[in-house]
Design a protein around this motif. Structure first.
Motif, PDB file in Angstrom:
ATOM      1  N   GLU A 113     -24.486 -21.297  -0.981  1.00 23.59           N
ATOM      2  CA  GLU A 113     -23.919 -19.992  -1.321  1.00 23.59           C
ATOM      3  C   GLU A 113     -24.401 -19.523  -2.692  1.00 23.59           C
ATOM      4  O   GLU A 113     -24.636 -18.331  -2.896  1.00 23.59           O
ATOM      5  CB  GLU A 113     -22.393 -20.046  -1.283  1.00 23.59           C
ATOM      6  N   LEU A 114     -24.566 -20.454  -3.626  1.00 26.10           N
ATOM      7  CA  LEU A 114     -25.116 -20.080  -4.926  1.00 26.10           C
ATOM      8  C   LEU A 114     -26.504 -19.480  -4.755  1.00 26.10           C
ATOM      9  O   LEU A 114     -26.843 -18.475  -5.385  1.00 26.10           O
ATOM     10  CB  LEU A 114     -25.175 -21.295  -5.860  1.00 26.10           C
ATOM     11  N   SER A 115     -27.326 -20.081  -3.884  1.00 25.90           N
ATOM     12  CA  SER A 115     -28.689 -19.584  -3.644  1.00 25.90           C
ATOM     13  C   SER A 115     -28.695 -18.230  -2.949  1.00 25.90           C
ATOM     14  O   SER A 115     -29.512 -17.375  -3.267  1.00 25.90           O
ATOM     15  CB  SER A 115     -29.472 -20.578  -2.784  1.00 25.90           C
ATOM     16  N   GLU A 116     -27.785 -18.044  -2.011  1.00 26.72           N
ATOM     17  CA  GLU A 116     -27.784 -16.827  -1.201  1.00 26.72           C
ATOM     18  C   GLU A 116     -27.100 -15.641  -1.876  1.00 26.72           C
ATOM     19  O   GLU A 116     -27.596 -14.518  -1.813  1.00 26.72           O
ATOM     20  CB  GLU A 116     -27.108 -17.104   0.136  1.00 26.72           C
ATOM     21  N   TYR A 117     -25.975 -15.873  -2.527  1.00 25.50           N
ATOM     22  CA  TYR A 117     -25.151 -14.770  -3.019  1.00 25.50           C
ATOM     23  C   TYR A 117     -25.106 -14.611  -4.534  1.00 25.50           C
ATOM     24  O   TYR A 117     -24.530 -13.655  -5.040  1.00 25.50           O
ATOM     25  CB  TYR A 117     -23.702 -14.945  -2.531  1.00 25.50           C
ATOM     26  N   TYR A 118     -25.695 -15.545  -5.265  1.00 24.75           N
ATOM     27  CA  TYR A 118     -25.605 -15.516  -6.717  1.00 24.75           C
ATOM     28  C   TYR A 118     -26.986 -15.593  -7.355  1.00 24.75           C
ATOM     29  O   TYR A 118     -27.949 -16.010  -6.731  1.00 24.75           O
ATOM     30  CB  TYR A 118     -24.765 -16.702  -7.217  1.00 24.75           C
ATOM     31  N   VAL A 119     -27.034 -15.221  -8.612  1.00 24.32           N
ATOM     32  CA  VAL A 119     -28.254 -15.355  -9.407  1.00 24.32           C
ATOM     33  C   VAL A 119     -27.897 -16.229 -10.617  1.00 24.32           C
ATOM     34  O   VAL A 119     -26.794 -16.132 -11.170  1.00 24.32           O
ATOM     35  CB  VAL A 119     -28.819 -13.974  -9.833  1.00 24.32           C
ATOM     36  N   LYS A 120     -28.839 -17.099 -10.997  1.00 26.73           N
ATOM     37  CA  LYS A 120     -28.588 -17.978 -12.138  1.00 26.73           C
ATOM     38  C   LYS A 120     -28.424 -17.124 -13.390  1.00 26.73           C
ATOM     39  O   LYS A 120     -29.250 -16.274 -13.709  1.00 26.73           O
ATOM     40  CB  LYS A 120     -29.731 -18.969 -12.335  1.00 26.73           C
ATOM     41  N   TYR A 121     -27.339 -17.378 -14.096  1.00 25.30           N
ATOM     42  CA  TYR A 121     -27.040 -16.664 -15.331  1.00 25.30           C
ATOM     43  C   TYR A 121     -27.513 -17.480 -16.535  1.00 25.30           C
ATOM     44  O   TYR A 121     -28.205 -16.988 -17.405  1.00 25.30           O
ATOM     45  CB  TYR A 121     -25.538 -16.391 -15.409  1.00 25.30           C
ATOM     46  N   LYS A 122     -27.111 -18.761 -16.556  1.00 24.41           N
ATOM     47  CA  LYS A 122     -27.467 -19.615 -17.687  1.00 24.41           C
ATOM     48  C   LYS A 122     -27.247 -21.073 -17.323  1.00 24.41           C
ATOM     49  O   LYS A 122     -26.293 -21.408 -16.645  1.00 24.41           O
ATOM     50  CB  LYS A 122     -26.585 -19.253 -18.887  1.00 24.41           C
ATOM     51  N   GLU A 123     -28.129 -21.930 -17.808  1.00 26.92           N
ATOM     52  CA  GLU A 123     -27.924 -23.368 -17.645  1.00 26.92           C
ATOM     53  C   GLU A 123     -26.965 -23.850 -18.724  1.00 26.92           C
ATOM     54  O   GLU A 123     -27.026 -23.396 -19.863  1.00 26.92           O
ATOM     55  CB  GLU A 123     -29.251 -24.118 -17.746  1.00 26.92           C
ATOM     56  N   TYR A 124     -26.091 -24.751 -18.335  1.00 28.63           N
ATOM     57  CA  TYR A 124     -25.132 -25.327 -19.273  1.00 28.63           C
ATOM     58  C   TYR A 124     -25.877 -26.214 -20.267  1.00 28.63           C
ATOM     59  O   TYR A 124     -26.832 -26.905 -19.908  1.00 28.63           O
ATOM     60  CB  TYR A 124     -24.093 -26.156 -18.497  1.00 28.63           C
ATOM     61  N   THR A 125     -25.459 -26.196 -21.524  1.00 28.27           N
ATOM     62  CA  THR A 125     -26.081 -27.020 -22.549  1.00 28.27           C
ATOM     63  C   THR A 125     -25.370 -28.371 -22.607  1.00 28.27           C
ATOM     64  O   THR A 125     -24.272 -28.480 -23.149  1.00 28.27           O
ATOM     65  CB  THR A 125     -25.999 -26.325 -23.929  1.00 28.27           C
ATOM     66  N   HIS A 126     -25.981 -29.375 -22.013  1.00 29.21           N
ATOM     67  CA  HIS A 126     -25.427 -30.732 -22.023  1.00 29.21           C
ATOM     68  C   HIS A 126     -25.858 -31.426 -23.312  1.00 29.21           C
ATOM     69  O   HIS A 126     -27.031 -31.384 -23.689  1.00 29.21           O
ATOM     70  CB  HIS A 126     -25.948 -31.539 -20.830  1.00 29.21           C
ATOM     71  N   LYS A 127     -24.903 -32.075 -23.972  1.00 25.05           N
ATOM     72  CA  LYS A 127     -25.182 -32.808 -25.210  1.00 25.05           C
ATOM     73  C   LYS A 127     -24.930 -34.293 -25.000  1.00 25.05           C
ATOM     74  O   LYS A 127     -23.988 -34.690 -24.330  1.00 25.05           O
ATOM     75  CB  LYS A 127     -24.295 -32.302 -26.354  1.00 25.05           C
ATOM     76  N   CYS A 128     -25.765 -35.113 -25.596  1.00 21.11           N
ATOM     77  CA  CYS A 128     -25.667 -36.563 -25.487  1.00 21.11           C
ATOM     78  C   CYS A 128     -24.458 -37.078 -26.265  1.00 21.11           C
ATOM     79  O   CYS A 128     -24.276 -36.723 -27.434  1.00 21.11           O
ATOM     80  CB  CYS A 128     -26.946 -37.207 -26.026  1.00 21.11           C
ATOM     81  N   GLY A 129     -23.660 -37.914 -25.620  1.00 25.38           N
ATOM     82  CA  GLY A 129     -22.506 -38.522 -26.267  1.00 25.38           C
ATOM     83  C   GLY A 129     -22.898 -39.605 -27.260  1.00 25.38           C
ATOM     84  O   GLY A 129     -22.115 -39.976 -28.122  1.00 25.38           O
ATOM     85  N   LYS A 130     -24.131 -40.090 -27.140  1.00 29.02           N
ATOM     86  CA  LYS A 130     -24.593 -41.176 -28.004  1.00 29.02           C
ATOM     87  C   LYS A 130     -25.203 -40.647 -29.307  1.00 29.02           C
ATOM     88  O   LYS A 130     -24.838 -41.091 -30.386  1.00 29.02           O
ATOM     89  CB  LYS A 130     -25.612 -42.020 -27.236  1.00 29.02           C
ATOM     90  N   CYS A 131     -26.133 -39.685 -29.192  1.00 27.44           N
ATOM     91  CA  CYS A 131     -26.840 -39.213 -30.388  1.00 27.44           C
ATOM     92  C   CYS A 131     -26.658 -37.720 -30.665  1.00 27.44           C
ATOM     93  O   CYS A 131     -27.097 -37.233 -31.704  1.00 27.44           O
ATOM     94  CB  CYS A 131     -28.323 -39.541 -30.294  1.00 27.44           C
ATOM     95  N   GLY A 132     -26.059 -36.984 -29.720  1.00 25.93           N
ATOM     96  CA  GLY A 132     -25.858 -35.549 -29.912  1.00 25.93           C
ATOM     97  C   GLY A 132     -27.048 -34.698 -29.495  1.00 25.93           C
ATOM     98  O   GLY A 132     -27.012 -33.475 -29.624  1.00 25.93           O
ATOM     99  N   GLY A 133     -28.116 -35.335 -29.001  1.00 32.90           N
ATOM    100  CA  GLY A 133     -29.303 -34.602 -28.569  1.00 32.90           C
ATOM    101  C   GLY A 133     -29.069 -33.811 -27.288  1.00 32.90           C
ATOM    102  O   GLY A 133     -28.058 -33.974 -26.599  1.00 32.90           O
ATOM    103  N   LYS A 134     -30.029 -32.956 -26.972  1.00 30.93           N
ATOM    104  CA  LYS A 134     -29.959 -32.157 -25.740  1.00 30.93           C
ATOM    105  C   LYS A 134     -30.283 -33.049 -24.550  1.00 30.93           C
ATOM    106  O   LYS A 134     -31.208 -33.859 -24.600  1.00 30.93           O
ATOM    107  CB  LYS A 134     -30.950 -30.999 -25.804  1.00 30.93           C
ATOM    108  N   MET A 135     -29.517 -32.883 -23.476  1.00 31.04           N
ATOM    109  CA  MET A 135     -29.759 -33.643 -22.253  1.00 31.04           C
ATOM    110  C   MET A 135     -30.251 -32.695 -21.172  1.00 31.04           C
ATOM    111  O   MET A 135     -29.852 -31.529 -21.129  1.00 31.04           O
ATOM    112  CB  MET A 135     -28.483 -34.347 -21.781  1.00 31.04           C
ATOM    113  N   HIS A 136     -31.122 -33.195 -20.322  1.00 29.34           N
ATOM    114  CA  HIS A 136     -31.584 -32.398 -19.183  1.00 29.34           C
ATOM    115  C   HIS A 136     -31.141 -33.055 -17.884  1.00 29.34           C
ATOM    116  O   HIS A 136     -30.874 -34.252 -17.835  1.00 29.34           O
ATOM    117  CB  HIS A 136     -33.110 -32.210 -19.210  1.00 29.34           C
ATOM    118  N   ILE A 137     -31.040 -32.228 -16.847  1.00 27.69           N
ATOM    119  CA  ILE A 137     -30.693 -32.729 -15.523  1.00 27.69           C
ATOM    120  C   ILE A 137     -31.923 -33.386 -14.922  1.00 27.69           C
ATOM    121  O   ILE A 137     -32.994 -32.779 -14.860  1.00 27.69           O
ATOM    122  CB  ILE A 137     -30.184 -31.591 -14.614  1.00 27.69           C
TER     123      ILE A 137
END
Length: 162
Positions: A113-137
């Motif tokens: 449904e996300l693919s069919e009816y929605y458009v990506k607005y923004k990716e969530y900014t995941h932060k590392c619990g260990k060093c605080g760096g940016k995490m990617h999926i």
């Protein structure tokens, strides 16, 4: 349905189990995740998103995250934010989800449904619990590296869950 892979470092023995997708409890998980987001428990970024876009949706599926700085691995939710393609929000109230978990009338948005009816607005900014760096999926075809040895991990076993 979700899938999982037990990954192992052949050099130091470190093990990590990566789970991807959605299981039988997805409607409940979606509702709980959206509620946490709206209350600010998942940070200001998602809270503000739902305040500005009450008809918005998120991807609440399980993913593996990898820190771009230290290489730490962590399980979490995708949390990418979406807004409807059309002015009117598609019907998000569903019938039976599965034989085991019916969730009649539950309000949730699936990946299709996300693919069919929605458009990506923004990716969530995941932060590392260990060093605080940016995490990617981590994509399903991306190699996982041991956060300790920095060598590629091998798949020890595979499974389907829910």
């Amino acid at each position: 349905m979700g899938n999982g892979r037990k990954m192992k470092c052949n050099q130091c023995g470190f093990e990590y189990t990566r789970f991807e997708g959605a299981g039988f409890r997805f409607p409940t998980v979606y509702a709980e995740t959206v509620e946490k987001a709206k209350c600010g428990e998942l940070g200001e970024e998602l809270k503000t998103f739902f305040e500005e876009h009450p008809d918005g949706a998120i991807n609440a599926e399980s993913v593996t995250l990898c820190c771009d700085e230290c290489g730490d691995l962590a399980p979490f939710k995708d949390l990418t934010m979406y807004i409807p393609k059309e002015k009117e929000r598609p019907d998000t109230e569903h019938g039976r989800w599965s034989v085991a978990m019916p969730y009649e009338g539950a309000d949730y948005v699936t990946r299709s449904e996300l693919s069919e009816y929605y458009v990506k607005y923004k990716e969530y900014t995941h932060k590392c619990g260990k060093c605080g760096g940016k995490m990617h999926i981590v994509s399903s075809d991306e190699k996982l590296f041991c956060p300790h040895c920095k060598v590629p991990m091998e798949t020890a076993s595979m499974m389907c869950w829910d």
